[in-house]
Design a protein around this motif. Structure first.
Motif, short mmCIF file in Angstrom:
data_model
loop_
_atom_site.label_atom_id
_atom_site.label_comp_id
_atom_site.label_asym_id
_atom_site.label_seq_id
_atom_site.Cartn_x
_atom_site.Cartn_y
_atom_site.Cartn_z
N ARG A 124 0.83 -1.20 0.00
CA ARG A 124 0.00 0.00 0.00
C ARG A 124 0.87 1.26 0.00
N SER A 125 0.64 2.18 0.97
CA SER A 125 1.40 3.44 0.93
C SER A 125 2.85 3.27 1.40
N THR A 364 2.44 9.57 3.06
CA THR A 364 1.20 10.27 3.42
C THR A 364 1.46 11.24 4.58
N ASP A 366 0.11 11.28 7.43
CA ASP A 366 0.24 10.53 8.70
C ASP A 366 1.64 9.93 8.85
C1 LIG Z 1 -3.95 10.36 -7.54
C2 LIG Z 1 -2.89 9.42 -7.06
C3 LIG Z 1 -1.75 9.24 -7.82
C4 LIG Z 1 -0.76 8.34 -7.40
N1 LIG Z 1 0.36 8.17 -8.18
C5 LIG Z 1 1.31 7.28 -7.80
C6 LIG Z 1 2.46 7.03 -8.62
O1 LIG Z 1 2.63 7.64 -9.69
N2 LIG Z 1 3.36 6.12 -8.21
C7 LIG Z 1 3.23 5.44 -7.03
O2 LIG Z 1 4.11 4.64 -6.72
N3 LIG Z 1 2.14 5.64 -6.23
C8 LIG Z 1 1.20 6.54 -6.60
N4 LIG Z 1 0.09 6.74 -5.79
C9 LIG Z 1 -0.07 5.95 -4.57
C10 LIG Z 1 0.20 6.78 -3.32
O3 LIG Z 1 1.53 7.22 -3.29
C11 LIG Z 1 -0.10 5.95 -2.07
O4 LIG Z 1 0.66 4.77 -2.07
C12 LIG Z 1 -1.58 5.57 -1.99
O5 LIG Z 1 -2.38 6.70 -2.16
C13 LIG Z 1 -1.86 4.94 -0.65
O6 LIG Z 1 -3.21 4.53 -0.62
P1 LIG Z 1 -3.63 3.25 0.23
O7 LIG Z 1 -5.10 3.08 0.12
O8 LIG Z 1 -2.79 2.11 -0.19
O9 LIG Z 1 -3.24 3.76 1.69
P2 LIG Z 1 -2.96 2.90 3.00
O10 LIG Z 1 -1.52 2.52 3.06
O11 LIG Z 1 -3.96 1.79 3.09
O12 LIG Z 1 -3.22 3.97 4.14
C14 LIG Z 1 -4.52 4.16 4.75
C15 LIG Z 1 -4.39 5.22 5.83
O13 LIG Z 1 -3.46 4.77 6.82
C16 LIG Z 1 -2.47 5.75 7.05
N5 LIG Z 1 -1.19 5.09 7.37
C17 LIG Z 1 -0.54 4.17 6.61
N6 LIG Z 1 0.62 3.82 7.21
C18 LIG Z 1 0.71 4.53 8.34
C19 LIG Z 1 1.68 4.62 9.37
N7 LIG Z 1 2.81 3.90 9.35
N8 LIG Z 1 1.45 5.49 10.37
C20 LIG Z 1 0.32 6.22 10.42
N9 LIG Z 1 -0.65 6.18 9.47
C21 LIG Z 1 -0.45 5.35 8.44
C22 LIG Z 1 -2.39 6.54 5.76
O14 LIG Z 1 -1.91 7.86 5.98
C23 LIG Z 1 -3.84 6.54 5.29
O15 LIG Z 1 -4.54 7.60 5.90
C24 LIG Z 1 -0.91 7.63 -6.19
C25 LIG Z 1 -2.07 7.84 -5.41
C26 LIG Z 1 -3.04 8.70 -5.84
C27 LIG Z 1 -4.29 8.88 -5.00
#
Ligand SMILES: Cc1cc2nc3c(=O)[nH]c(=O)nc-3n(C[C@H](O)[C@H](O)[C@H](O)COP(=O)(O)OP(=O)(O)OC[C@H]3O[C@@H](n4cnc5c(N)ncnc54)[C@H](O)[C@@H]3O)c2cc1C
Length: 382
Positions: A124-125, A364, A366
């Motif tokens: 994920r992120s 992110t 957070d």
């Molecule tokens: C419009 C857009 C363009 C993008 N373009 C790219 C790209 O070109 N290349 C690329 O590689 N990625 C890209 N991304 C992906 C982006 O960088 C993130 O990886 C993605 O948005 C994370 O979403 P998720 O649902 O997986 O988040 P999750 O990881 O599921 O996070 C959910 C929530 O938990 C929080 N969280 C997660 N880990 C922690 C922690 N350790 N401590 C505290 N809080 C935490 C987060 O802040 C978030 O609020 C893009 C995303 C978007 C929305």
């Protein structure tokens, strides 16, 4: 091309090409091919590449100014430009093979668009910990199978700078970066991007199924992908993302000012701006926040030009602050302009939607707070 010329060219393209189609591209979720043709012709796709391969060798200040100018017209275009620029710098930092040299020459000539494919469905992120693993392919390269969860410019770029665990990786951050051709067999773009905001930046998922990457397109030593992410990508991503937020805030201030000067209470014989001090006060708050963000971006640029003790903290803080400021400023803009902003007649609701991407793009807001606090407490970041 000097920094001033680059910014002038970006402003011209923003006005002549990007602004005019931003609303329609947002409505249709359409990638702005015209914008990237124009940016390529203007030499901006290679603005940070070294001069010896045809780039302009410009630094973070020019990059931030170009991105803010583009974002004021369309944040989707600015985001694609940022991801391309980071991809191009990662390729430029790699050991130069003939294959990579050809790609760099094409980028500098405006013929090649790249991007970053780091985030994965599995981690994920937490982009620093890919769950995909490259598998050695007869010594001539590797095969990669991965589900990249969001990739800006997916289906419109010519190459993807992708991460995967190195074949012999032992730890979650033992990654390697590879240049994957957009035409590589096994690479498919998932369903079209249909997001809340940044609707014109084609951020679809990309599936790699046994994609072969030859040795001459490996961008880092095995296991050195994480270090490249932190040293090449992270600082410029954070300042670039903050510049996107700044462009959005500036656009929101301009749109609100225009509305307060033009919308009228006919029964009072005054514009909204003349009639209502609370709206003027909220506009002032937006202006204060926008100029504050501008100062933060300048400060971070200056840190990147002259790194010192506080530079890492500034890298982390600036993106965290920028994401929140863009949301606050565009939210205020929605409120100040009332039902007019709520309807799609104005650009403000697009700015509001686009602004929400900054805080959830990795790292992110957070995660940045977690890193900042760890840094302040002297704890390891990872
Ligand atoms: C419009 C857009 C363009 C993008 N373009 C790219 C790209 O070109 N290349 C690329 O590689 N990625 C890209 N991304 C992906 C982006 O960088 C993130 O990886 C993605 O948005 C994370 O979403 P998720 O649902 O997986 O988040 P999750 O990881 O599921 O996070 C959910 C929530 O938990 C929080 N969280 C997660 N880990 C922690 C922690 N350790 N401590 C505290 N809080 C935490 C987060 O802040 C978030 O609020 C893009 C995303 C978007 C929305």
């Amino acid at each position: 091309m000097t920094a001033e010329t680059a910014v002038d060219r970006a402003r011209d393209i923003a006005q002549s090409t990007v602004a005019a189609s931003a609303a329609e591209n947002d409505r249709l979720g359409r990638f702005s091919t015209d914008a990237f043709d124009a940016l390529g012709r203007a030499g901006l796709l290679g603005m940070m590449l070294p001069a010896e391969i045809g780039g302009a060798g410009l630094g973070p200040r020019a990059m931030a100014d170009v991105i803010a100018a583009l974002a004021e017209a369309d944040a989707s275009v600015a985001m694609v430009f940022l991801m391309h620029t980071l991809g191009s710098l990662t390729i430029a930092a790699a050991k130069r093979t003939p294959a990579l040299a050809r790609v760099l020459v094409d980028i500098a000539a405006g013929r090649h668009l790249s991007t970053l494919a780091f985030s994965e469905a599995g981690s994920r992120s937490h982009f620093w910990a890919p769950v995909s693993r490259a598998v050695s392919s007869n010594g001539s390269g590797v095969r990669i199978s991965a589900r990249k969860s969001f990739v800006t410019g997916a289906g419109h770029v010519h190459s993807y700078v992708a991460s995967a665990l190195a074949p012999e990786a032992k730890a979650p951050t033992d990654s390697t970066l590879y240049l994957v051709d957009a035409q590589a067999p096994g690479l498919t773009v998932a369903e079209p991007w249909d997001g809340l905001g940044l609707r014109a930046n084609a951020s679809s998922a990309v599936l790699l199924e046994g994609c072969v990457v030859p040795n001459d397109q490996r961008l880092t030593d095995d296991g050195a992908g994480f270090a490249a992410m932190l040293s090449i990508v992270l600082p410029l991503f954070n300042v670039g993302q903050a510049a996107v937020s700044l462009g959005l805030c500036r656009a929101a201030v301009s749109a609100v000012a225009a509305h307060l000067k033009s919308a009228r209470f006919e029964h009072l014989g005054a514009t909204l701006g003349e009639a209502l001090p609370n709206l003027r006060a909220q506009l002032a708050t937006m202006q204060i926040e926008t100029d504050g963000l501008s100062a933060r971006v300048d400060d971070l640029v200056e840190h990147l030009e002259r790194p010192r003790d506080m530079t890492l903290l500034r890298v982390l803080e600036t993106k965290a602050a920028a994401g929140d400021i863009a949301i606050a400023v565009t939210s205020t803009a929605m409120r100040v302009c009332g039902g007019a902003a709520f309807s799609k007649r104005m650009s403000i609701e697009r700015l509001f939607r686009d602004a929400h991407a900054g805080a959830v793009m990795a790292p992110t807001g957070d995660v940045l707070r977690e890193f900042i606090a760890r840094a302040v407490l002297g704890m390891p970041l990872f």
